[in-house]
Write an enzyme that holds these catalytic residues in place. Structure first.
Site, PDB file in Angstrom:
ATOM      1  CG  ASP A 173      -2.175  -0.956   1.085  1.00 22.30           C
ATOM      2  OD1 ASP A 173      -2.389  -1.587  -0.069  1.00 22.30           O
ATOM      3  OD2 ASP A 173      -2.609  -1.428   2.246  1.00 22.30           O
ATOM      4  CE  LYS A 206      -2.951  -3.679  -3.836  1.00 19.86           C
ATOM      5  NZ  LYS A 206      -3.603  -4.649  -2.623  1.00 19.86           N
TER       6      LYS A 206
HETATM    7  C1  S3P Z   1      -5.643  -5.725   3.059  1.00 17.75           C
HETATM    8  C2  S3P Z   1      -4.745  -6.306   2.083  1.00 17.75           C
HETATM    9  C3  S3P Z   1      -4.130  -5.552   1.053  1.00 17.75           C
HETATM   10  C4  S3P Z   1      -4.170  -4.053   1.027  1.00 17.75           C
HETATM   11  C5  S3P Z   1      -5.405  -3.576   1.518  1.00 17.75           C
HETATM   12  C6  S3P Z   1      -5.770  -4.035   2.897  1.00 17.75           C
HETATM   13  C7  S3P Z   1      -6.146  -6.379   4.279  1.00 17.75           C
HETATM   14  O1  S3P Z   1      -5.003  -6.030  -0.239  1.00 17.75           O
HETATM   15  O2  S3P Z   1      -3.671  -3.461  -0.008  1.00 17.75           O
HETATM   16  O3  S3P Z   1      -4.959  -2.139   1.625  1.00 17.75           O
HETATM   17  O4  S3P Z   1      -6.737  -5.736   5.096  1.00 17.75           O
HETATM   18  O5  S3P Z   1      -6.204  -7.352   4.038  1.00 17.75           O
HETATM   19  P1  S3P Z   1      -4.765  -7.334  -1.116  1.00 17.75           P
HETATM   20  O6  S3P Z   1      -5.149  -8.648  -0.282  1.00 17.75           O
HETATM   21  O7  S3P Z   1      -5.502  -7.235  -2.178  1.00 17.75           O
HETATM   22  O8  S3P Z   1      -3.487  -7.280  -1.574  1.00 17.75           O
END
Ligand code: S3P
Length: 438
Positions: free
Chosen positions: A321, A348
């Protein structure tokens, strides 16, 4: 977007970041505190809860499913847990705004309920890929209908008997891992996930903190269905993903010396610190301690001369992120920074590779997008106008870029900063960034 919600940041160039601040609570942990607190037996007291639109969307969803939740009031939330089988059918679709975490984790939880439900989101969330969760859930026996192209709205038919699976994730995603594990709470047998690279493990930690056995062996996490969650107190640390804007801002702005208090430094989240240190940043970890099963520390960051690096691919999921603001660090570094292995950035809240490359180029930086990353040559940041495309982290990243710009930077479409970092403008102004919201 309506005119009323249209917000533009105007940031004057220069300045240094100094002082001590606490950024808002961790978004990932805040979501999970509502979900697991609701499903626990007893009263869960949360402090440090993120009062941002994303975690509030999760809170509203559980209220709509009959859970009595008091707050949030200054980061305090009190949940009367209903137990794993105590949720009731919502009377209308659950609107989750911009929040991918809400939608993907809830898909897993709701797949195992006795009632039907529907999950909807805003324009950005309605374009994001959901088959990554509906595919494994279908193998478990869930019935979920997506819109064409595999995106939201998700229509979930309740009353299905779920069976446990061993799921090998095709991509490094904590949301997919958590979705499958949460469905596993309702499945017959032992559900396991195996991830291709370490991703944030807040779900596993919080489940354990509530007395639910999760066996972790290397990349594999397993749990047995139909157990119990015991309510507990949850202290949400400050979000390292929000702290990251200040870690970069203070690193690039001469004369900066800033302390960020009570930041979560779970090793699955600290890639941003490792990457910045490889670039030459001066970041000290002070008072490292453990709070409710999550490591926490104060971070002191001082200005430093950064140099370009090849970002080690192993660090990518641990900083997933933070790339918008890491690209700003790269633009201020001496030499070339190369990022590879980060194709997930394209799905994203916006396509973070394209949107960041466009913005950096508009400010005079040589930034070349690649299918899975970016090549950035450090240089002088000019004055100009950029568009965040409604992506909170892109808006805040470009705000920090002004610290090293030759003139003002205007950033369009910043309302979604409220999804993860309410009061960003006030907090950043207090440290020395001359940012105004218009
Ligand atoms: C998150 C996982 C990540 C991250 C998101 C929050 C989470 O996403 O980018 O902001 O809280 O499990 P991804 O699982 O798509 O990588």
């Amino acid at each position: 977007m309506t005119a009323a919600t249209h917000i533009r940041f105007l940031v004057q160039p220069g300045g240094a970041l100094t002082g001590r601040i606490r950024v808002p609570g961790d978004k990932s942990i805040s979501h999970r505190s509502i979900m697991l607190g609701s499903l626990a037996e007893g009263v869960t007291e949360i402090s440090g809860f993120l009062e941002g639109e994303d975690s509030l969307a999760t809170l509203a969803a559980f209220r709509a499913m009959g859970v009595h939740i008091e707050g949030p009031y200054q980061g305090h939330v009190r949940i009367q847990g209903v137990g794993l089988h105590g949720l009731t059918a919502p009377s209308q679709p659950l609107y989750l705004g911009n929040s991918g975490t809400s939608m993907r984790l809830l898909a897993g939880l709701l797949a195992g309920q006795a009632f039907d439900s529907e999950l909807t989101g805003d324009e950005s969330l309605s374009k994001r890929p959901m088959r990554r969760v509906t595919d494994p859930l279908a193998v478990m026996g869930a019935h979920i209908e997506t819109a064409e192209g595999g995106s939201a709205p998700l229509k979930i038919t309740g009353g299905q008997k779920l069976k446990a699976i061993n799921y090998v994730l095709p991509m490094a995603s904590a949301q997919v891992k958590s979705c499958v594990l949460l469905a596993g709470l309702y499945a017959d047998g032992r559900t396991c996930t195996t991830e291709p690279a370490p991703t944030r493990d807040h779900t596993e930690r919080m489940l354990r903190g509530m007395g639910y056995q999760v066996d972790v062996d290397g990349a594999t996490a397993c749990l047995q269905g139909d157990g119990h969650l015991q309510a507990t107190a949850i202290d949400v640390p400050a979000d390292i993903s929000s702290a990251a804007f200040f870690l970069v801002g203070a690193s690039i702005a001469t004369g900066s010396d800033l302390v960020l208090e009570h930041v979560g430094i779970n090793p699955t989240r600290t890639g941003v610190i490792d990457i910045l240190k490889l670039m030459g940043a001066d970041i000290e970890i002070l008072n490292a301690r453990e709070v409710g099963g999550e490591p926490v520390a104060d971070l002191q960051v001082r200005a430093a001369t950064l140099r370009g690096i090849d970002i080690p691919p192993a660090l990518v999921p641990l900083a997933i992120d933070e790339f918008p603001v890491l690209f700003i660090a790269a633009a201020c570094a001496q030499g070339r920074t190369v990022l590879t292995g980060a194709e997930e950035l394209r799905v994203k809240e916006s396509d973070r590779i394209q949107v960041m490359a466009d913005g950096l180029q508009a400010l005079g930086i040589d930034a070349q997008p690649t299918p899975d990353g970016m090549i950035i040559d450090g240089g002088a940041i000019g004055s100009g106008q950029v568009n965040s495309h409604g992506d909170h982290r892109i808006a805040m990243a470009f705000a920090m870029a002004a610290l090293r710009a030759t003139g003002p930077i205007e950033i369009d479409d910043c309302a979604n900063v409220n999804t993860s970092f309410p009061a960003f403008v006030e907090l950043a102004r207090g440290t020395g960034l001359d940012v105004k919201a218009q």
